[in-house]
Write a protein that holds these residues in place. Sequence first.
Motif, short mmCIF file in Angstrom:
data_model
loop_
_atom_site.label_atom_id
_atom_site.label_comp_id
_atom_site.label_asym_id
_atom_site.label_seq_id
_atom_site.Cartn_x
_atom_site.Cartn_y
_atom_site.Cartn_z
N PRO A 238 0.85 -1.43 -0.07
CA PRO A 238 0.12 0.05 0.05
C PRO A 238 0.90 1.32 0.07
N HIS A 239 0.53 2.16 -0.87
CA HIS A 239 1.06 3.42 -0.72
C HIS A 239 0.30 4.38 -0.17
N LYS A 240 0.47 4.66 1.02
CA LYS A 240 -0.36 5.66 1.94
C LYS A 240 -0.09 7.14 1.32
N ASP A 241 -1.31 7.65 0.98
CA ASP A 241 -0.95 8.90 0.30
C ASP A 241 -2.27 9.54 0.24
N ALA A 242 -2.70 10.86 0.66
CA ALA A 242 -4.07 11.29 0.72
C ALA A 242 -4.45 11.86 -0.58
N HIS A 243 -3.93 11.75 -1.71
CA HIS A 243 -4.27 11.65 -2.96
C HIS A 243 -4.90 10.50 -3.61
N TYR A 244 -4.52 9.55 -2.91
CA TYR A 244 -5.34 8.05 -3.55
C TYR A 244 -6.10 7.39 -2.37
N ALA A 245 -7.00 6.58 -3.19
CA ALA A 245 -7.50 5.69 -2.45
C ALA A 245 -7.08 4.17 -2.59
N PHE A 246 -6.71 3.53 -1.38
CA PHE A 246 -6.19 2.25 -1.60
C PHE A 246 -7.09 1.21 -1.30
N THR A 247 -7.68 0.27 -1.83
CA THR A 247 -8.73 -0.86 -1.51
C THR A 247 -7.78 -2.27 -1.60
N ARG A 248 -7.82 -2.81 -0.35
CA ARG A 248 -7.29 -4.09 -0.43
C ARG A 248 -8.11 -5.23 -1.35
N LEU A 249 -7.66 -5.86 -1.99
CA LEU A 249 -8.29 -6.88 -2.76
C LEU A 249 -8.28 -8.34 -2.11
N PHE A 250 -7.07 -8.79 -1.34
CA PHE A 250 -6.95 -9.89 -0.65
C PHE A 250 -5.68 -10.09 -0.05
N SER A 251 -5.54 -10.87 0.85
CA SER A 251 -4.30 -11.20 1.32
C SER A 251 -3.95 -12.65 1.18
N ASP A 252 -2.44 -12.73 1.07
CA ASP A 252 -2.11 -14.05 0.83
C ASP A 252 -0.74 -14.66 1.69
N GLN A 253 -0.41 -15.64 1.76
CA GLN A 253 0.77 -16.03 2.37
C GLN A 253 1.94 -16.15 1.48
N LEU A 254 3.15 -15.91 1.83
CA LEU A 254 4.27 -16.02 1.13
C LEU A 254 4.69 -17.44 1.31
N VAL A 255 5.30 -18.20 0.56
CA VAL A 255 5.99 -19.30 0.59
C VAL A 255 7.15 -19.54 -0.07
N CYS A 256 8.23 -20.42 0.36
CA CYS A 256 9.35 -20.67 -0.40
C CYS A 256 9.42 -22.06 -1.07
N MET A 257 9.70 -21.74 -2.50
CA MET A 257 9.78 -23.02 -3.34
C MET A 257 11.25 -23.35 -3.45
N LEU A 258 11.23 -24.71 -3.14
CA LEU A 258 12.68 -25.18 -3.16
C LEU A 258 12.87 -26.51 -4.23
N PRO A 259 14.24 -26.49 -4.84
CA PRO A 259 14.26 -27.62 -5.45
C PRO A 259 14.04 -29.07 -4.57
N GLN A 260 13.61 -29.99 -5.36
CA GLN A 260 13.21 -31.27 -4.64
C GLN A 260 14.48 -31.94 -3.68
N GLN A 261 15.66 -31.58 -4.25
CA GLN A 261 16.67 -32.20 -3.43
C GLN A 261 17.41 -31.04 -2.33
N HIS A 262 16.74 -30.00 -2.14
CA HIS A 262 17.27 -29.23 -1.20
C HIS A 262 17.02 -29.60 0.16
N PRO A 263 18.13 -29.26 1.08
CA PRO A 263 18.05 -29.82 2.35
C PRO A 263 17.02 -29.43 3.00
N LEU A 264 16.30 -28.08 2.88
CA LEU A 264 14.88 -27.63 3.73
C LEU A 264 14.02 -28.24 3.39
N CYS A 265 13.79 -29.15 2.34
CA CYS A 265 12.38 -29.93 1.79
C CYS A 265 12.09 -30.68 3.20
N SER A 266 12.91 -31.28 3.97
CA SER A 266 12.48 -31.85 5.03
C SER A 266 12.15 -31.18 6.16
N ALA A 267 12.31 -29.93 6.07
CA ALA A 267 11.76 -29.03 7.21
C ALA A 267 10.26 -28.83 7.44
#
Length: 198
Positions: free
Chosen positions: A101-130
Motif C-alpha cells: 500500500p502507498h499511503k497518500d492522501a491523494h489516492y484511495a487504496f482498496t485491499r483486494l485480498f491477503s496471501d501467504q508467502l511460501v518458499c519454493m525449493l528444488p526437490q533435493q534441497h536440504p530444507l525440503c524435510s523441514a
Amino acid sequence: LFYRTPRKMLPTPVGRQLLGTAHTVLEAVQRAETEVARAALGASGTLKSGTQCIFCYQWLPHVLKQFQRQFPGVDVEIGNASDPGAELMAGVFDLVITAIPHKDAHYAFTRLFSDQLVCMLPQQHPLCSASFVRLGDFCGSKLISHAELSRNRFYQNVLKPNGIEPERIMTISPPHAIMAMVAAGIGITVVPRWAVPS
C-alpha cells in the motif's frame, strides 16, 4: 486446483483459497465497474491499469474478461508500474495493482485480498524435510527473484532489516522461468501461495 470424484470436482485447499481470492477480486472489480460507469456516462473510453505484481497475471485476465463483457466500450491497457504514486499523479495509470500500500492522501487504496508467502525449493534441497523455513535459512542462499535487489520487497522489507544476506540474488522476470530455475536446482524463491502450481 481440484480433486476429481465420480460425481463432481472438489477444490483442493489451494483451490479454495484461489476461489476466495477470486470472489474478493470480483467484488472489488464490480465496485470499480460502477464507478467507471458513472464517470463514463455511456461506458466508453480507456482504463489504464498498472501492475507491480507479475504473479497477478494468474487471475487478472479472468477479471479483465468479465470487465470487458460488462463494458465492451471501455478499452483496458495494462502496463508495468515502477513508481505508482508518480505514475498515478502523471496520469500514466488510472489504477495500480500492487502488493504494497502507498499511503497518500491523494489516492484511495482498496485491499483486494491477503496471501501467504511460501518458499519454493528444488526437490533435493536440504530444507525440503523441514516443517517450515526460518528467515535465517535464507542467509547464504541463492535467491531467485522477479525484481532486482533495490525493488525486491522480500529482501528490502524482511531479509535486510534482519541482517540476512543471500549469497546472491538472480533476477528473472517470467514466473514460469523462476519456477523452472528452482526445479533445476539453481536456487530458491519466495512467491504467493496461490501462484504455486498444485
